[in-house]
Design an enzyme around this catalytic site. Structure first.
Site, PDB file in Angstrom:
ATOM      1  N   GLY A   1       0.804  -1.178  -0.128  1.00 46.65           N
ATOM      2  CA  GLY A   1       0.041   0.028   0.034  1.00 46.65           C
ATOM      3  C   GLY A   1       0.862   1.400  -0.120  1.00 46.65           C
ATOM      4  O   GLY A   1       0.633   2.256  -0.851  1.00 46.65           O
ATOM      5  N   ASP A   2       1.838   1.472   0.874  1.00 48.09           N
ATOM      6  CA  ASP A   2       2.874   2.517   1.070  1.00 48.09           C
ATOM      7  C   ASP A   2       3.602   2.646  -0.421  1.00 48.09           C
ATOM      8  O   ASP A   2       3.725   3.582  -1.063  1.00 48.09           O
ATOM      9  CB  ASP A   2       3.764   2.088   2.048  1.00 48.09           C
ATOM     10  CG  ASP A   2       3.361   2.533   3.514  1.00 48.09           C
ATOM     11  OD1 ASP A   2       2.568   3.439   3.859  1.00 48.09           O
ATOM     12  OD2 ASP A   2       3.125   1.358   4.217  1.00 48.09           O
ATOM     13  N   SER A   3       4.082   1.409  -1.137  1.00 40.92           N
ATOM     14  CA  SER A   3       4.815   1.652  -2.166  1.00 40.92           C
ATOM     15  C   SER A   3       3.843   1.948  -3.298  1.00 40.92           C
ATOM     16  O   SER A   3       4.472   2.876  -4.249  1.00 40.92           O
ATOM     17  CB  SER A   3       5.598   0.374  -2.403  1.00 40.92           C
ATOM     18  OG  SER A   3       5.990  -0.143  -1.217  1.00 40.92           O
TER      19      SER A   3
END
Length: 407
Positions: free
Chosen positions: A178-180
């Site tokens: 999700g962050d990436s």
């Protein structure tokens, strides 16, 4: 060499200056991508205050004895220190912004405004500035003020519900996807904004929400539900309706085969010595194979169990069937294709010695991305260069700022 040629060899974004205010993963991964492409990335880290804290928490993240995640996410960056919670630290950021092209932040929405560093204030200083804002729910909407991490974005964006085995709770990927994804979309937005600036002369805000970044890769999940009331479910190692596409057992390991297209499936049947399967009404078409997925997987698994991984791979190559081994780091390091493509780059570290990490990507033919410098060892190790040379601060100025815990 001309200056143009020199810049070309430094990457496509040579000459672009990025100020990175973010911490942990989403903001810093966006900075990593821009840095790999040649941008000068100046990472602003919090200094120690009263001997406590300081630095990006990523400096201590990772697995095993050596915490090496920082070495990846902070490569190609300079580190300066500034205390954004006090006026003098905020003023330093304003001075940096005056000479920057892009600013990245992934604080809770409203934080930058509280510090006097919101988009209106920054654009008053530098109208050409592109501001990448990564957050859980975006800068607007009823949830914008909520705290949000990558896993929460994965859940809201629909990812978590469909990952894992159907008889288990929703699973995570094992990496912070999700962050990436939010960082990658933030980077894409910054590149698009750079192009738009060529026409308009103005910067703008790139608003990348974790949940929306995940939503972008959810294929047809929403319209399938609206049109046919279909709710995708967790299916483990298979994808319902797509067959054969699974991990199959061999006599000495596991092997992934993806033969879920009519012509490719026929080639797999030839490799198996079972051309009859390709013309059977139960398996001849995409829909038929999807309807009979589990029994087809059993037929294939019965055959793959008679072979070793190496024997099976040789068969798949011979018959041109998409397939491959399940790689771990050890397989990557030993693989000749990784070596030939320079997919891994070797690094030297004064504490950890020689190690390899993923190289810069994607590959550009004329202005290639690269890993040009190791992650900063110390918090604020580049203060003298950036604050002295770029901002013109004297040694006495910096000593005073440090004494007041502003840097």
């Amino acid at each position: 060499m001309t200056n143009e040629g020199a810049l070309a060899n430094q990457g496509a974004l040579a000459g672009i200056r990025v100020i990175e205010l973010g911490q942990l993963i989403a903001g810093p991964f966006c900075g990593q991508l821009l840095g790999d492409m040649g941008a000068e990335v100046i990472k602003v880290e919090p200094p120690q205050v009263d001997g406590k804290g300081g630095g990006d928490p990523m400096r201590n993240w990772g697995h095993g004895e050596a915490k090496l995640w920082w070495e990846v996410v902070a490569r190609n960056k300079k580190s300066v220190s500034a205390n954004l919670r006090i006026a003098e630290g905020q003023e330093i950021v304003r001075k940096l912004v005056a000479q920057a092209d892009i600013l990245i932040e992934n604080f809770k929405p409203g934080t930058m405004e509280k510090w006097g560093l919101g988009p209106d204030a920054l654009h008053a200083i530098n109208p050409r500035l592109i501001i990448v804002r990564v957050s859980g729910y975006g800068q607007t909407g009823p949830y914008s003020s909520r705290a949000g991490f990558g896993g929460i974005g994965e859940a809201m964006g629909g990812w978590r519900y469909i990952v894992g085995d159907p008889d288990r709770a929703p699973s995570r990927m094992g990496v912070s996807i999700g962050d990436s994804l939010a960082a990658t979309y933030g980077c894409m937005g910054a590149l698009a904004a750079l192009h738009a600036r060529e026409r308009t002369g103005k910067g703008q805000v790139v608003d990348s929400a974790l949940y929306e970044a995940v939503l972008q890769v959810m294929e047809s999940l929403v319209p399938e539900y609206m049109v046919s009331d279909h709710v995708r479910q967790r299916t483990g190692s298979i994808l319902e309706g797509v067959s054969p596409s699974n991990v199959y057992p061999t006599s000495d390991g596991e092997y992934l085969i993806g033969a879920n297209q009519d012509a490719v499936f026929k080639r797999l049947c030839d490799a198996m010595g079972r051309p009859d399967l390709a013309v059977s009404e139960r398996y001849a078409t995409h829909v038929a194979r999807g309807d009979n997925l589990r029994e087809l997987d059993e037929i294939i698994a019965e055959w793959t169990r008679t072979l070793t991984v190496e024997e099976l791979e040789a068969k798949m190559i011979e018959f041109s069937v998409p397939a491959g081994k399940i790689y771990r780091a050890s397989e990557m390091l030993a693989d000749p294709h990784f070596e030939a493509r320079e997919a891994l780059v070797e690094m030297e570290h004064p504490r950890w010695g020689t190690y390899k990490m993923q190289n810069a990507f994607p590959k550009l033919s004329d202005t290639p991305s690269s890993v040009r410098r190791r992650a900063p060892l110390e918090i604020g190790q580049d203060n003298a260069e950036v604050y002295g040379e770029l901002l013109g601060l004297s040694a006495e100025d910096m000593a005073g700022l440090q004494a007041r815990q502003a840097i």
